[in-house]
Structures are given as C-alpha cells and as structure tokens.
Write a protein that holds these residues in place. Sequence first.
Motif, mmCIF file in Angstrom:
data_model
loop_
_atom_site.group_PDB
_atom_site.id
_atom_site.type_symbol
_atom_site.label_atom_id
_atom_site.label_comp_id
_atom_site.label_asym_id
_atom_site.label_seq_id
_atom_site.Cartn_x
_atom_site.Cartn_y
_atom_site.Cartn_z
ATOM 1 N N PHE A 48 0.917 -1.291 0.078
ATOM 2 C CA PHE A 48 -0.190 -0.022 0.038
ATOM 3 C C PHE A 48 0.876 1.365 0.130
ATOM 4 N N PHE A 49 0.673 2.066 -0.992
ATOM 5 C CA PHE A 49 1.365 3.274 -1.096
ATOM 6 C C PHE A 49 0.535 4.475 -0.693
ATOM 7 N N TYR A 50 0.977 5.408 0.335
ATOM 8 C CA TYR A 50 0.251 6.640 0.623
ATOM 9 C C TYR A 50 1.410 7.772 0.201
ATOM 10 N N GLU A 51 0.732 8.599 -0.740
ATOM 11 C CA GLU A 51 1.526 9.660 -1.206
ATOM 12 C C GLU A 51 0.783 10.897 -1.026
ATOM 13 N N VAL A 52 1.513 12.059 -0.539
ATOM 14 C CA VAL A 52 0.729 13.429 -0.585
ATOM 15 C C VAL A 52 1.903 14.422 -1.338
ATOM 16 N N PHE A 53 1.314 15.100 -2.209
ATOM 17 C CA PHE A 53 1.972 15.993 -3.036
ATOM 18 C C PHE A 53 1.463 17.202 -2.729
ATOM 19 N N ARG A 54 2.488 18.284 -3.126
ATOM 20 C CA ARG A 54 2.054 19.731 -2.927
ATOM 21 C C ARG A 54 0.881 20.100 -3.643
ATOM 22 N N ASP A 55 0.642 19.674 -5.142
ATOM 23 C CA ASP A 55 -0.337 19.799 -5.965
ATOM 24 C C ASP A 55 -0.278 18.880 -6.910
ATOM 25 N N GLU A 56 -1.211 19.133 -8.080
ATOM 26 C CA GLU A 56 -1.221 18.368 -9.009
ATOM 27 C C GLU A 56 0.166 18.309 -9.940
ATOM 28 N N GLU A 57 0.664 19.399 -10.037
ATOM 29 C CA GLU A 57 1.992 19.499 -10.864
ATOM 30 C C GLU A 57 2.978 18.569 -10.027
ATOM 31 N N GLY A 58 2.933 18.835 -8.777
ATOM 32 C CA GLY A 58 3.955 17.983 -8.200
ATOM 33 C C GLY A 58 3.771 16.453 -8.318
ATOM 34 N N PHE A 59 2.665 15.995 -8.317
ATOM 35 C CA PHE A 59 2.322 14.507 -8.799
ATOM 36 C C PHE A 59 2.750 14.348 -10.103
ATOM 37 N N ALA A 60 2.560 15.220 -11.330
ATOM 38 C CA ALA A 60 2.960 15.010 -12.384
ATOM 39 C C ALA A 60 4.612 14.812 -12.602
ATOM 40 N N SER A 61 5.097 15.811 -11.889
ATOM 41 C CA SER A 61 6.530 15.938 -12.006
ATOM 42 C C SER A 61 7.132 14.849 -11.079
ATOM 43 N N HIS A 62 6.552 14.103 -10.229
ATOM 44 C CA HIS A 62 6.996 12.913 -9.556
ATOM 45 C C HIS A 62 7.350 11.752 -10.696
#
Length: 94
Positions: A48-62
């Motif tokens: 199970f992965f739990y990930e919190v990003f700054r914003d949608e752009e951060g998720f895309a960059s990840h």
Amino acid sequence: MCSSDLAREGEADNVLAIVRKYLPQAQQEPWVHAFRIHRSVTEPNKFFFYEVFRDEEGFASHQQTPHFKELIQGQALAKLVRRERTQHRFAMAA
C-alpha cells in the motif's frame, strides 16, 4: 494518491527490494509532503502506497523523475498482478 498493489506469486520480496531503493529518493522530492509504503503483515504480496504531493503539478513531476521511471515503471510494475490507484484531496471542515 493511494495505490494498492498485489505482487505476482514469488515476486513480493523482489518488489520489496525495489521499493526500498525507491522510497528514500521519492521522499526527497521537493513537492512531496508525505510518502509511505506499507507491506501487509497477513498477506505479504500486498503493498500500500500513501503519497501526499504539494499539488497536481508535483504529482505529475514525480512521475517524470528518473527513479520513478527506472524503479517503478521499469522494474516494479512488471512484477505486479494488480495495481489500483486512487487520488484524494484533504476534506476541510467549513
């Protein structure tokens, strides 16, 4: 983002080795607020992965990082039977 992953039979330890390399790199990304990977104690093929990003752009960059492309896309995904991903936002009380 949450992801519930099921490793193929006989691949769980290989997936674990991959995510052990991956996790410290992902946690260092500037757009990551939290990043945790859990392995089930009763069903060791489940992760199970739990990930919190700054914003949608951060998720895309990840998803464009070399470690994501090499370790997750290039190695881990082929060792999974199933991957279920869901995105969530914090619920704020009015």
